[in-house]
Design a protein around this motif. Structure first.
Motif, short mmCIF file in Angstrom:
data_model
loop_
_atom_site.label_atom_id
_atom_site.label_comp_id
_atom_site.label_asym_id
_atom_site.label_seq_id
_atom_site.Cartn_x
_atom_site.Cartn_y
_atom_site.Cartn_z
N ASP A 34 27.97 47.82 22.13
CA ASP A 34 27.16 48.48 21.11
C ASP A 34 26.01 47.61 20.62
OD1 ASP A 34 28.77 50.63 21.34
OD2 ASP A 34 29.87 50.35 19.45
N ARG A 35 26.24 46.29 20.55
CA ARG A 35 25.19 45.40 20.03
C ARG A 35 23.97 45.39 20.93
NH1 ARG A 35 27.05 39.55 18.52
NH2 ARG A 35 24.79 39.31 18.58
N ALA A 38 22.27 48.80 20.62
CA ALA A 38 21.53 48.92 19.36
C ALA A 38 20.24 48.10 19.42
CB ALA A 38 22.39 48.44 18.19
N ASP A 39 20.32 46.94 20.04
CA ASP A 39 19.13 46.10 20.18
C ASP A 39 18.06 46.84 20.98
OD1 ASP A 39 17.85 43.43 19.87
OD2 ASP A 39 17.88 43.52 22.06
N PHE A 42 16.79 50.03 18.70
CA PHE A 42 16.14 49.88 17.39
C PHE A 42 15.29 48.63 17.22
CE2 PHE A 42 20.07 52.35 16.33
CZ PHE A 42 19.43 53.54 16.04
N ASN A 43 15.75 47.49 17.75
CA ASN A 43 15.06 46.24 17.43
C ASN A 43 13.74 46.13 18.19
OD1 ASN A 43 17.05 45.51 15.71
ND2 ASN A 43 18.11 44.18 17.15
N ARG A 44 12.71 45.66 17.49
CA ARG A 44 11.39 45.55 18.10
C ARG A 44 10.80 44.18 17.77
NH1 ARG A 44 13.33 48.76 20.64
NH2 ARG A 44 12.84 50.97 20.87
N ILE A 45 9.88 43.73 18.63
CA ILE A 45 9.26 42.43 18.39
C ILE A 45 8.36 42.51 17.15
CG2 ILE A 45 7.81 40.61 19.36
CD1 ILE A 45 8.54 41.75 22.15
N ASN A 46 7.61 43.59 17.02
CA ASN A 46 6.73 43.79 15.86
C ASN A 46 5.84 42.56 15.63
OD1 ASN A 46 5.75 45.25 13.65
ND2 ASN A 46 7.20 44.31 12.25
N LEU B 250 14.89 42.38 14.26
CA LEU B 250 15.12 43.40 13.22
C LEU B 250 14.49 44.72 13.66
CD1 LEU B 250 14.17 41.32 10.04
CD2 LEU B 250 16.47 41.95 10.76
N PRO B 251 15.08 45.84 13.23
CA PRO B 251 14.52 47.16 13.57
C PRO B 251 13.41 47.56 12.62
CG PRO B 251 16.61 47.44 12.45
CD PRO B 251 16.36 45.97 12.51
N THR B 399 24.20 49.12 14.66
CA THR B 399 25.16 48.99 15.75
C THR B 399 26.26 50.05 15.62
OG1 THR B 399 24.75 46.62 15.69
CG2 THR B 399 26.65 47.36 16.96
#
Lengths: 111, 414
Positions: A34-35, A38-39, A42-46, B250-251, B399
């Protein structure tokens, strides 16, 4: 107003386009935990600086392409096709070097 | 510190205002603090204030790369409300609104809270249906909201063009919502935290972190290395930049959100009007300026200046709803870099990096959350356990999949 050079239609105003977020995000295998998933979701460098991102010419040809853009100066540094590799760009672009000089001039004239 | 009162004002006046002390010190940083908070915006300052006041942790520093309250805290349109949809958000924002209601007294600083109501408009039958559901959910959460007919809206806001391109079909109002003075909130918390021993260090940019194994044990700054028991990041649009230095992803997307003010005019609008459909909200400040804004720019940015398309859209939406405002001149326009999460709910609490806490992801609505954000973050840092009100706002929700989708309650779509 950004002027974006669509690789299919040429230079058009920002309002014809839709921003598609970070490009080159690779989908992991379906059996990851899941981690990792999820990365990916959702997670972005931004980044503060050069961003490699997807744009859609929604009110034009309707096709996706990639843009390398500086998120501080908004300067568009490269436009390249979907599936192409990231262009190698140096972090300090001419526009960013020029920017502080312009700021100093305007501050000087105000004071 | 001077206690502000009618008598202190009188004695200040009799002394020709020469005896006022500074509201906060500008100390040089110590070598080490129990808690270092990065970012002296509303949330950072409120966290420091409640850490010192409620938890007795006074060895605290708030580091700010510019000047306090100079980021999004000084750039927002100062709306306070708690008309959220989901119970988790409603409980949190209602706590915040209740703290706002007593804030001037608590801080001994007038934050000029004006509960003039916030009116949300519907421009179609279908939108009215969903507003009805939203207003009902608010009532179920034990928070005030009232549906309004077009006639009632016309009476409340006579200048509104009910027959606009998208005609007004109705709306709902939260009468306890309103505006307050954003600078006063930052200054009040800064003054309060300073009086309790907190060091507020401006012109001190955090450039990196010190680690011992996995744990964060301090920060590298433009004024030297500062050791810290815990580090709290309250840096809004720069959250991914700082967290990235620790390898923490971070999202969050940083976008430019614009706001603008007209020239000051006599009182003509005594409520906050918000339209999710045409992307516009407007209120009139105590100085008489119309303060308004709308949707964010469409692309990520760190530039603190907005682009022309979003600006044009904000202005045209306002003028269509209020044709009388066409004769006004615009005085100022600016942008803040807001930290938007995928579910429009903030990210608060601990992180996978030991010793590091984040308070970010406020997107376009962090101002109204300042008191509760500070209160709950202080509790979380002091006890090491998430405050019950923010237990579901943690990073781990991305998650587990337990997202709190408040996209609609953000007021305008982003």
């Amino acid at each position: 107003m950004l002027q974006i050079s669509c690789p299919y239609c040429g230079v058009r105003d920002e309002e014809e386009f839709r921003f598609g977020g970070e490009s080159h995000v690779t989908r992991p295998a379906l059996d990851v935990d899941d981690r990792v998933w999820a990365d990916y979701l959702f997670n972005r460098i931004n980044p503060k600086g050069i961003a490699y991102e997807r744009w859609l010419h929604s009110y034009g040809c309707g096709r996706w392409f990639n843009v390398a853009r500086d998120t501080v100066t908004h300067e568009i540094l490269a436009v390249y096709l979907m599936g192409a590799a990231k262009p190698q760009l140096s972090e300090v672009t001419p526009a960013r070097e020029a920017q502080p000089k312009r700021v100093r001039t305007s501050e000087g004239s105000l004071s | 510190m001077h206690h502000y009162s009618f008598f202190s004002l009188l004695s200040g006046a009799l002394g020709r205002h020469r005896r006022w002390s500074q509201a906060w010190r500008s100390p040089t940083p110590r070598k080490a603090y129990d808690v270092v908070i990065v970012g002296a915006g509303g949330h950072g300052l409120a966290t420091a204030y409640y850490l010192a006041k409620k938890h007795g942790i006074r060895n605290v520093a708030v580091l700010e790369k510019g000047w306090l309250g100079g980021g999004n805290t000084g750039r927002n349109t100062q709306v306070t409300r708690s008309n959220y949809f989901w119970p988790e958000s409603a409980a949190f924002y209602e706590h915040s609104l209740q703290l706002y209601e007593g804030l001037s007294r608590d801080l001994n600083f007038n934050v000029m809270l004006s509960q003039r109501g916030i009116l949300t408009l519907a421009h179609s039958h279908h939108e009215l249906e969903s507003l009805r559901r939203w207003a009902n959910a608010i009532q179920v959460n034990d928070i005030d909201s009232e549906l309004m007919t077009p006639e009632e809206i016309k009476k409340l806001v006579p200048l509104m063009n009910m027959e606009a391109r998208f005609a007004v079909h109705g709306g709902f109002i939260q009468r306890r919502g309103g505006i307050s003075r954003h600078d006063a909130v930052a200054w009040g918390y800064a003054r309060g935290a300073n009086a309790l021993g907190v060091d507020i260090i401006q012109q001190c940019e955090v450039t990196g972190f010190c680690r011992q194994g996995e744990r964060v044990v301090g920060v590298e700054t433009s004024q030297g290395t500062i050791a810290a028991g815990s580090v709290v990041l309250s840096v809004a649009g720069h959250s991914t930049v700082l967290a990235g230095k620790l390898g923490l992803r971070l999202p969050i997307s940083s976008m430019a959100l614009q706001a603008m003010v007209s020239e000051p005019i006599k009182p003509c609008l005594d409520t906050v009007v918000l339209s999710p459909t045409v992307h516009m909200y407007v209120s009139q400040s105590d100085r008489g300026e119309l303060v308004f804004g709308g949707g964010a720019d469409i692309y990520t940015s760190y530039a603190q200046r907005g682009g022309l398309p979003a600006f044009y859209q904000n202005v045209t939406a306002l003028l269509e709803l209020f044709p009388a405002f066409r004769q006004l001149r615009l005085m100022r326009q600016w942008a803040g870099i807001v930290d938007i999460t995928p579910d429009t709910t903030p990210i608060m609490g601990g992180t996978p990096v030991p010793g590091l806490y984040v308070n970010c992801g406020w997107g376009t609505g962090g101002y109204k959350a300042i008191p509760a954000g500070g209160d709950t973050m202080a509790h979380t840092v002091a006890t090491g356990k998430a405050h019950p009100l923010i237990a579901k706002f943690g990073l781990e929700r991305f998650t587990s999949g337990a997202l709190i989708d408040e996209g609609a309650a953000a007021g305008v779509a982003h």
